[in-house]
Design a protein around this motif. Sequence first.
Motif, PDB file in Angstrom:
ATOM      1  N   PHE A  44       0.837  -1.200   0.000  1.00  0.00           N
ATOM      2  CA  PHE A  44       0.000   0.000   0.000  1.00  0.00           C
ATOM      3  C   PHE A  44       0.874   1.254   0.000  1.00  0.00           C
ATOM      4  CE2 PHE A  44      -2.547   3.374   1.847  1.00  0.00           C
ATOM      5  CZ  PHE A  44      -3.716   3.274   1.102  1.00  0.00           C
ATOM      6  N   ALA A  45       1.993   1.207   0.735  1.00  0.00           N
ATOM      7  CA  ALA A  45       2.909   2.350   0.759  1.00  0.00           C
ATOM      8  C   ALA A  45       3.413   2.644  -0.647  1.00  0.00           C
ATOM      9  CB  ALA A  45       4.083   2.069   1.701  1.00  0.00           C
ATOM     10  N   HIS A  46       3.702   1.609  -1.399  1.00  0.00           N
ATOM     11  CA  HIS A  46       4.145   1.786  -2.789  1.00  0.00           C
ATOM     12  C   HIS A  46       3.065   2.513  -3.598  1.00  0.00           C
ATOM     13  CE1 HIS A  46       5.724   0.854  -6.770  1.00  0.00           C
ATOM     14  NE2 HIS A  46       4.508   0.431  -7.072  1.00  0.00           N
ATOM     15  N   SER A  47       1.829   2.049  -3.500  1.00  0.00           N
ATOM     16  CA  SER A  47       0.732   2.681  -4.243  1.00  0.00           C
ATOM     17  C   SER A  47       0.499   4.105  -3.770  1.00  0.00           C
ATOM     18  CB  SER A  47      -0.552   1.863  -4.080  1.00  0.00           C
ATOM     19  OG  SER A  47      -0.381   0.583  -4.638  1.00  0.00           O
ATOM     20  N   TYR A  48       0.619   4.326  -2.469  1.00  0.00           N
ATOM     21  CA  TYR A  48       0.445   5.664  -1.911  1.00  0.00           C
ATOM     22  C   TYR A  48       1.489   6.616  -2.474  1.00  0.00           C
ATOM     23  CZ  TYR A  48       0.365   9.458   1.487  1.00  0.00           C
ATOM     24  OH  TYR A  48       0.300  10.694   2.070  1.00  0.00           O
ATOM     25  N   LEU A  49       2.753   6.168  -2.508  1.00  0.00           N
ATOM     26  CA  LEU A  49       3.810   7.020  -3.042  1.00  0.00           C
ATOM     27  C   LEU A  49       3.559   7.338  -4.513  1.00  0.00           C
ATOM     28  CD1 LEU A  49       6.469   8.512  -2.583  1.00  0.00           C
ATOM     29  CD2 LEU A  49       7.608   6.481  -3.447  1.00  0.00           C
ATOM     30  N   GLU A  50       3.102   6.344  -5.261  1.00  0.00           N
ATOM     31  CA  GLU A  50       2.784   6.587  -6.667  1.00  0.00           C
ATOM     32  C   GLU A  50       1.727   7.683  -6.778  1.00  0.00           C
ATOM     33  OE1 GLU A  50       3.961   4.953  -9.721  1.00  0.00           O
ATOM     34  OE2 GLU A  50       5.573   4.642  -8.273  1.00  0.00           O
ATOM     35  N   LEU A  51       0.721   7.623  -5.932  1.00  0.00           N
ATOM     36  CA  LEU A  51      -0.352   8.617  -5.957  1.00  0.00           C
ATOM     37  C   LEU A  51       0.159  10.012  -5.621  1.00  0.00           C
ATOM     38  CD1 LEU A  51      -3.427   9.326  -6.060  1.00  0.00           C
ATOM     39  CD2 LEU A  51      -3.446   8.866  -3.600  1.00  0.00           C
ATOM     40  N   VAL A  52       0.866  10.140  -4.500  1.00  0.00           N
ATOM     41  CA  VAL A  52       1.305  11.481  -4.077  1.00  0.00           C
ATOM     42  C   VAL A  52       2.427  12.034  -4.943  1.00  0.00           C
ATOM     43  CG1 VAL A  52       0.527  11.178  -1.699  1.00  0.00           C
ATOM     44  CG2 VAL A  52       2.892  10.632  -2.285  1.00  0.00           C
ATOM     45  N   SER A  53       3.136  11.159  -5.675  1.00  0.00           N
ATOM     46  CA  SER A  53       4.207  11.655  -6.541  1.00  0.00           C
ATOM     47  C   SER A  53       3.665  12.144  -7.878  1.00  0.00           C
ATOM     48  CB  SER A  53       5.244  10.557  -6.783  1.00  0.00           C
ATOM     49  OG  SER A  53       4.712   9.564  -7.640  1.00  0.00           O
ATOM     50  N   GLY A  54       2.395  11.856  -8.140  1.00  0.00           N
ATOM     51  CA  GLY A  54       1.798  12.285  -9.398  1.00  0.00           C
ATOM     52  C   GLY A  54       1.994  11.309 -10.540  1.00  0.00           C
ATOM     53  N   ALA A  55       2.532  10.132 -10.251  1.00  0.00           N
ATOM     54  CA  ALA A  55       2.721   9.133 -11.307  1.00  0.00           C
ATOM     55  C   ALA A  55       1.354   8.728 -11.864  1.00  0.00           C
ATOM     56  CB  ALA A  55       3.456   7.911 -10.756  1.00  0.00           C
ATOM     57  N   SER A  56       1.287   8.563 -13.153  1.00  0.00           N
ATOM     58  CA  SER A  56       0.007   8.235 -13.783  1.00  0.00           C
ATOM     59  C   SER A  56      -0.288   6.741 -13.783  1.00  0.00           C
ATOM     60  CB  SER A  56      -0.013   8.734 -15.227  1.00  0.00           C
ATOM     61  OG  SER A  56       0.872   7.960 -16.016  1.00  0.00           O
ATOM     62  N   GLY A  57       0.762   5.929 -13.631  1.00  0.00           N
ATOM     63  CA  GLY A  57       0.559   4.488 -13.723  1.00  0.00           C
ATOM     64  C   GLY A  57       0.475   4.008 -15.163  1.00  0.00           C
ATOM     65  N   MET A  58       0.570   4.917 -16.088  1.00  0.00           N
ATOM     66  CA  MET A  58       0.496   4.572 -17.502  1.00  0.00           C
ATOM     67  C   MET A  58       1.889   4.244 -18.030  1.00  0.00           C
ATOM     68  SD  MET A  58      -2.712   4.893 -18.138  1.00  0.00           S
ATOM     69  CE  MET A  58      -2.858   4.945 -19.893  1.00  0.00           C
ATOM     70  N   ILE A  59       1.936   3.350 -18.969  1.00  0.00           N
ATOM     71  CA  ILE A  59       3.186   3.001 -19.637  1.00  0.00           C
ATOM     72  C   ILE A  59       3.220   3.762 -20.955  1.00  0.00           C
ATOM     73  CG2 ILE A  59       4.509   1.128 -20.701  1.00  0.00           C
ATOM     74  CD1 ILE A  59       3.088  -0.785 -18.735  1.00  0.00           C
ATOM     75  N   GLU A  60       4.285   4.501 -21.155  1.00  0.00           N
ATOM     76  CA  GLU A  60       4.422   5.263 -22.395  1.00  0.00           C
ATOM     77  C   GLU A  60       4.462   4.310 -23.581  1.00  0.00           C
ATOM     78  OE1 GLU A  60       4.639   8.617 -22.808  1.00  0.00           O
ATOM     79  OE2 GLU A  60       4.380   8.962 -20.649  1.00  0.00           O
ATOM     80  N   GLU A  61       3.772   4.664 -24.644  1.00  0.00           N
ATOM     81  CA  GLU A  61       3.738   3.805 -25.825  1.00  0.00           C
ATOM     82  C   GLU A  61       5.142   3.567 -26.379  1.00  0.00           C
ATOM     83  OE1 GLU A  61       1.541   3.463 -30.152  1.00  0.00           O
ATOM     84  OE2 GLU A  61       0.767   4.872 -28.680  1.00  0.00           O
ATOM     85  N   THR A  62       6.006   4.569 -26.265  1.00  0.00           N
ATOM     86  CA  THR A  62       7.367   4.423 -26.780  1.00  0.00           C
ATOM     87  C   THR A  62       8.180   3.413 -25.974  1.00  0.00           C
ATOM     88  OG1 THR A  62       8.074   6.312 -25.434  1.00  0.00           O
ATOM     89  CG2 THR A  62       7.437   6.765 -27.728  1.00  0.00           C
ATOM     90  N   ALA A  63       7.728   3.083 -24.756  1.00  0.00           N
ATOM     91  CA  ALA A  63       8.440   2.119 -23.921  1.00  0.00           C
ATOM     92  C   ALA A  63       8.013   0.684 -24.224  1.00  0.00           C
ATOM     93  CB  ALA A  63       8.183   2.420 -22.445  1.00  0.00           C
ATOM     94  N   ILE A  64       7.008   0.523 -25.052  1.00  0.00           N
ATOM     95  CA  ILE A  64       6.492  -0.809 -25.379  1.00  0.00           C
ATOM     96  C   ILE A  64       7.147  -1.302 -26.653  1.00  0.00           C
ATOM     97  CG2 ILE A  64       4.428  -2.147 -25.958  1.00  0.00           C
ATOM     98  CD1 ILE A  64       2.811  -0.011 -24.429  1.00  0.00           C
ATOM     99  N   GLN A  65       7.697  -2.497 -26.582  1.00  0.00           N
ATOM    100  CA  GLN A  65       8.332  -3.083 -27.755  1.00  0.00           C
ATOM    101  C   GLN A  65       7.550  -4.317 -28.175  1.00  0.00           C
ATOM    102  OE1 GLN A  65      12.369  -3.898 -26.733  1.00  0.00           O
ATOM    103  NE2 GLN A  65      12.925  -1.749 -26.561  1.00  0.00           N
ATOM    104  N   GLY A  66       7.394  -4.488 -29.456  1.00  0.00           N
ATOM    105  CA  GLY A  66       6.691  -5.648 -29.980  1.00  0.00           C
ATOM    106  C   GLY A  66       7.518  -6.914 -29.840  1.00  0.00           C
ATOM    107  N   VAL A  67       6.846  -8.025 -29.873  1.00  0.00           N
ATOM    108  CA  VAL A  67       7.511  -9.327 -29.832  1.00  0.00           C
ATOM    109  C   VAL A  67       8.219  -9.538 -31.163  1.00  0.00           C
ATOM    110  CG1 VAL A  67       7.133 -11.820 -29.661  1.00  0.00           C
ATOM    111  CG2 VAL A  67       5.764 -10.253 -28.272  1.00  0.00           C
ATOM    112  N   GLN A  68       9.493  -9.900 -31.086  1.00  0.00           N
ATOM    113  CA  GLN A  68      10.265 -10.078 -32.313  1.00  0.00           C
ATOM    114  C   GLN A  68       9.972 -11.413 -32.985  1.00  0.00           C
ATOM    115  OE1 GLN A  68      12.066  -7.465 -33.520  1.00  0.00           O
ATOM    116  NE2 GLN A  68      11.149  -6.438 -31.774  1.00  0.00           N
ATOM    117  N   THR A  69       9.880 -12.478 -32.199  1.00  0.00           N
ATOM    118  CA  THR A  69       9.577 -13.796 -32.755  1.00  0.00           C
ATOM    119  C   THR A  69       8.697 -14.565 -31.785  1.00  0.00           C
ATOM    120  OG1 THR A  69      11.507 -14.837 -31.750  1.00  0.00           O
ATOM    121  CG2 THR A  69      11.799 -13.944 -33.973  1.00  0.00           C
ATOM    122  N   LEU A  70       7.890 -15.429 -32.343  1.00  0.00           N
ATOM    123  CA  LEU A  70       7.063 -16.327 -31.546  1.00  0.00           C
ATOM    124  C   LEU A  70       7.373 -17.752 -31.961  1.00  0.00           C
ATOM    125  CD1 LEU A  70       3.593 -14.522 -31.738  1.00  0.00           C
ATOM    126  CD2 LEU A  70       5.053 -14.732 -29.737  1.00  0.00           C
TER     127      LEU A  70
END
Length: 145
Positions: A44-70
């Motif tokens: 809960f402390a982790h989630s609380y810090l995320e809230l008060v720090s203003g973190a959105s919890g969203m992952i930037e699209e540029t940080a997402i990489q596609g799977v290269q091979t399956l």
Amino acid sequence: HQQSSTTINCIQFVNMSAVDDSRFQPFKAKMKAEGLSDAAISAFAHSYLELVSGASGMIEETAIQGVQTLPDLEKDIRGKYNVDPTLLSQTVVLKLNGGLGTSMGLDKAKSLLEVKGGNTFLDLTAKQVISMRKTFKTQVNFMLM
């Protein structure tokens, strides 16, 4: 590998032995009084810090990489592993139903939506489990959450 300051602060905050931040103390005291574990309080402390720090919890699209091979079923998997249907009796098919769909304007659970041939998502999942039981002649456990 570069970490954001929010992540570093969060790790430092959560790892403090008594979760010392004065803003968090009223929450910590209430959770301790209710008998929550240190792990639960730390989470809960982790989630609380995320809230008060203003973190959105969203992952930037540029940080997402596609799977290269399956892996390919025929070339990479089939015939290369021993099949042991008896392990299915130790397996649980877990269906996470999620929300009721009210935010989507639905008046019933999303798993009860008709999707194909008069079947709902839940019907199709149940039919998959029944098929596995018949095919492998073993009890496959099924749980809804």
